[in-house]
Structures are given as C-alpha cells and as structure tokens.
Motif scaffolding. Sequence first.
Motif, PDB file in Angstrom:
ATOM      1  N   PHE A   1     -42.652   5.784  -4.073  1.00  0.00           N
ATOM      2  CA  PHE A   1     -42.274   5.179  -4.798  1.00  0.00           C
ATOM      3  C   PHE A   1     -42.346   3.218  -4.836  1.00  0.00           C
ATOM      4  O   PHE A   1     -42.173   2.992  -3.522  1.00  0.00           O
ATOM      5  N   PRO A   2     -43.092   2.811  -5.591  1.00  0.00           N
ATOM      6  CA  PRO A   2     -42.789   1.157  -5.561  1.00  0.00           C
ATOM      7  C   PRO A   2     -41.875   0.596  -4.720  1.00  0.00           C
ATOM      8  O   PRO A   2     -40.611   0.828  -6.225  1.00  0.00           O
ATOM      9  N   ALA A   3     -41.143  -0.068  -3.961  1.00  0.00           N
ATOM     10  CA  ALA A   3     -39.694  -0.240  -3.719  1.00  0.00           C
ATOM     11  C   ALA A   3     -39.600  -1.168  -5.062  1.00  0.00           C
ATOM     12  O   ALA A   3     -38.278  -1.000  -5.196  1.00  0.00           O
ATOM     13  N   TYR A   4     -39.754  -2.293  -4.870  1.00  0.00           N
ATOM     14  CA  TYR A   4     -39.579  -3.074  -6.231  1.00  0.00           C
ATOM     15  C   TYR A   4     -38.902  -2.654  -7.480  1.00  0.00           C
ATOM     16  O   TYR A   4     -38.257  -3.244  -7.807  1.00  0.00           O
ATOM     17  N   ALA A   5     -39.505  -1.503  -8.301  1.00  0.00           N
ATOM     18  CA  ALA A   5     -39.342  -1.038  -9.531  1.00  0.00           C
ATOM     19  C   ALA A   5     -38.297   0.645  -8.759  1.00  0.00           C
ATOM     20  O   ALA A   5     -37.309   0.450  -9.922  1.00  0.00           O
ATOM     21  N   THR A   6     -37.037   0.097  -7.875  1.00  0.00           N
ATOM     22  CA  THR A   6     -36.176   1.513  -7.423  1.00  0.00           C
ATOM     23  C   THR A   6     -35.067   0.182  -7.261  1.00  0.00           C
ATOM     24  O   THR A   6     -35.303  -0.290  -6.551  1.00  0.00           O
TER      25      THR A   6
ATOM     26  N   ALA B   1     -28.521  -1.256  -9.191  1.00  0.00           N
ATOM     27  CA  ALA B   1     -28.157  -0.839 -10.184  1.00  0.00           C
ATOM     28  C   ALA B   1     -30.459  -0.841 -11.400  1.00  0.00           C
ATOM     29  O   ALA B   1     -29.844  -1.845 -11.090  1.00  0.00           O
ATOM     30  N   VAL B   2     -30.365   0.251 -11.435  1.00  0.00           N
ATOM     31  CA  VAL B   2     -31.880  -0.241 -11.896  1.00  0.00           C
ATOM     32  C   VAL B   2     -32.071   0.933 -13.178  1.00  0.00           C
ATOM     33  O   VAL B   2     -31.616   2.202 -13.159  1.00  0.00           O
ATOM     34  N   LYS B   3     -32.309   0.796 -14.185  1.00  0.00           N
ATOM     35  CA  LYS B   3     -32.479   1.236 -16.160  1.00  0.00           C
ATOM     36  C   LYS B   3     -33.659   1.348 -16.587  1.00  0.00           C
ATOM     37  O   LYS B   3     -34.410   0.010 -16.734  1.00  0.00           O
TER      38      LYS B   3
ATOM     39  N   ILE C   1     -32.262   6.337 -14.934  1.00  0.00           N
ATOM     40  CA  ILE C   1     -30.891   5.467 -14.078  1.00  0.00           C
ATOM     41  C   ILE C   1     -30.997   5.937 -12.841  1.00  0.00           C
ATOM     42  O   ILE C   1     -30.630   7.251 -12.203  1.00  0.00           O
ATOM     43  N   SER C   2     -30.742   4.832 -12.127  1.00  0.00           N
ATOM     44  CA  SER C   2     -30.067   4.804 -10.315  1.00  0.00           C
ATOM     45  C   SER C   2     -29.334   3.820  -9.926  1.00  0.00           C
ATOM     46  O   SER C   2     -29.657   2.524 -10.547  1.00  0.00           O
ATOM     47  N   ILE C   3     -29.022   4.138  -8.902  1.00  0.00           N
ATOM     48  CA  ILE C   3     -28.211   2.902  -7.744  1.00  0.00           C
ATOM     49  C   ILE C   3     -27.806   3.735  -6.608  1.00  0.00           C
ATOM     50  O   ILE C   3     -27.596   4.673  -6.134  1.00  0.00           O
ATOM     51  N   ALA C   4     -27.970   2.429  -5.622  1.00  0.00           N
ATOM     52  CA  ALA C   4     -28.247   2.352  -4.412  1.00  0.00           C
ATOM     53  C   ALA C   4     -27.551   1.065  -3.955  1.00  0.00           C
ATOM     54  O   ALA C   4     -27.468   0.593  -3.745  1.00  0.00           O
ATOM     55  N   VAL C   5     -27.105   2.218  -2.481  1.00  0.00           N
ATOM     56  CA  VAL C   5     -26.656   0.937  -1.486  1.00  0.00           C
ATOM     57  C   VAL C   5     -27.185   1.096   0.052  1.00  0.00           C
ATOM     58  O   VAL C   5     -27.385   2.387   0.899  1.00  0.00           O
ATOM     59  N   PRO C   6     -27.091   0.147   0.693  1.00  0.00           N
ATOM     60  CA  PRO C   6     -27.800   0.212   1.861  1.00  0.00           C
ATOM     61  C   PRO C   6     -27.275   0.448   2.681  1.00  0.00           C
ATOM     62  O   PRO C   6     -26.304   0.440   3.081  1.00  0.00           O
ATOM     63  N   ILE C   7     -28.153   0.892   3.440  1.00  0.00           N
ATOM     64  CA  ILE C   7     -27.066   1.544   5.305  1.00  0.00           C
ATOM     65  C   ILE C   7     -27.691   0.722   6.154  1.00  0.00           C
ATOM     66  O   ILE C   7     -28.542  -0.199   6.509  1.00  0.00           O
ATOM     67  N   LEU C   8     -26.421  -0.050   6.879  1.00  0.00           N
ATOM     68  CA  LEU C   8     -26.945  -1.592   7.644  1.00  0.00           C
ATOM     69  C   LEU C   8     -26.820  -1.462   8.792  1.00  0.00           C
ATOM     70  O   LEU C   8     -26.312  -0.212   9.371  1.00  0.00           O
ATOM     71  N   ASP C   9     -27.457  -1.423   9.459  1.00  0.00           N
ATOM     72  CA  ASP C   9     -27.703  -1.459  11.371  1.00  0.00           C
ATOM     73  C   ASP C   9     -25.756  -2.918  11.595  1.00  0.00           C
ATOM     74  O   ASP C   9     -25.552  -3.892  11.447  1.00  0.00           O
ATOM     75  N   GLU C  10     -25.942  -2.413  13.082  1.00  0.00           N
ATOM     76  CA  GLU C  10     -24.989  -2.975  13.675  1.00  0.00           C
ATOM     77  C   GLU C  10     -25.152  -4.954  12.927  1.00  0.00           C
ATOM     78  O   GLU C  10     -24.753  -5.547  13.717  1.00  0.00           O
ATOM     79  N   SER C  11     -26.724  -5.595  13.496  1.00  0.00           N
ATOM     80  CA  SER C  11     -26.946  -5.980  12.495  1.00  0.00           C
ATOM     81  C   SER C  11     -26.644  -7.401  12.000  1.00  0.00           C
ATOM     82  O   SER C  11     -26.912  -8.598  10.892  1.00  0.00           O
TER      83      SER C  11
END
Length: 270
Positions: free
Chosen positions: A140-145, A197-199, A207-217
């Motif tokens: 899916f296009p990243a900007y809309a998710t 969060a995007v609706k 409708i969805s909500i997302a959280v990033p998974i981060l590397d050590e930096s």
Amino acid sequence: MASDDEKHADTEYLTTLERGLSVLRAFGRENPQMTLSEVAEVTGLSPAAARRCLNTLVKLGYVAKYHRNFLLRPEVMSFASAYLDSMSLGEIVRPHLQAVRDETGDSSSLAVLSGSDILYLVHVSTNRMVRLAAGIGTRFPAYATSLGRAMLAFEADDVRNGYLDTGEFASLTEHTVTSRAELEQVLMQVRRDGYSAVKDELDYGLISIAVPILDESGRSMAAINCSTSTSRVGLDELVRTRLPVLQNATRHIQAALRRQPFLVRSVHPA
C-alpha cells in the motif's frame, strides 16, 4: 536504490538481471496478464529486450504464455518462500501479532518500507470482512497508512525528506492527506507521539494505529499495527485501547529482532 550513474560505474552490476526482475515486477493486480508490447511499455524496455526477458522467464518456469499474453506462474512464489524460510521472521513475530489480535479483535501486521510503499511481511487476520484485504506481500502507499507514517517519522532525515520531495500523493479518499507540507507536519507529530493513527485515508471505513520498531540507533526498521473497521471503534478509543497493546508487543518484537542481527540487516539494510 542505485542511480543510473552508479549502475554504469559499477562493473559488477548486471543490467540484464535488472531487466528480468523489472519484467517480473511489472505484473500485478491491475495487469495480471500482458502482451509483449504492454510489458515493454510498463517496464520502459525496448520490445526486443522485453521479448528476450520474457522468453527466458518462460523457459525457467516463472512466466507462462497463452496466445499473445504473458502471465506469472506459481514458481515465482519460491522467492518469497526462500526469504521467509531463511529469515524465520514469521516465527519470531507472529506469536506477538496473534496476541494483539486476540486482545483487540483487530487484524495485526508487520510491514517494512519498500520504495514508496509499505510491504507486509507478517499478517494475522480476523474473521471479519474488510474492504481492503491484506496478506504477506501486500503493498500500500506509505503516505496514506499508519504503518508507513510510523516508519517514515522515525527514518533518517535524508530518507524522509527524499520521500516527501519525490513522492506522488494521490487522493485515495476525500480525507487523504496529499500536501507535502501537511504530510511533513503529520510525520513530525507522529515522531512526538510515538505512534500513527489513520482513519478513512487509505479507504473509507478503515481505521488503524501503528507503532514503529526501532533499531539501536532509534531508526525505524519496521512497524506493527492494528487495523479494523470504523464501525467498530472511533479514533480516540482506538488510541486509548490499542496503543498500550501495540507498545507491549513492540517491546517484545524489538528485543527479539535485536538478538538476530542478520534479520535486522535483512529488513533494514544500512
């Protein structure tokens, strides 16, 4: 992705391989089968180059020819299977996404950035009908998710700015944010909040909500989300009830991935 100048300067770069892969990537939901001229047009290859690529892929079993049309064969799935088997990503991530699904009743996914899109690598669904079906390999296009915004907000500045400067932001619904300036503000807010969060932006009723998974930096290497129908939950309730669940799953997934350096390098190469 390497620029044309970098490709020409690299004596180890195989243009023929690039052309063959571009032919495979040309097929999709909108064009499941194409003639030779259509493949040439989609890929930007000359008809002669497209014909050689297609004939090679037919002989290798990755493409089939029916009259004048070419179409993919199931053998192309071996590429995805090889990645999933060698990386064991699903074994690490799926139990945590299943826990999210079981607690919220929402579908849950892990995705990475792939060009201008998000690419689903692990997905746990529900029995509920949704407008946009998702699964492993879905883009899916990243900007809309929410997934895309969660990752872009925590990307390196040059990567994020490059995306904003070169992206094409079409209106998928009347609510889709398409202004570069507005998207930049949205991503800054996501970085402050730690979630997106995007609706009704990717499609109506979603409708969805997302959280990033981060590397050590502190740079995003992936993201996980909850996705459901607007008929089930509003935006405020989504954040209140789902965010703690996602944050808990993220901590476990983040720790598990950091114990597998090769996997981190695979999903998010330096």
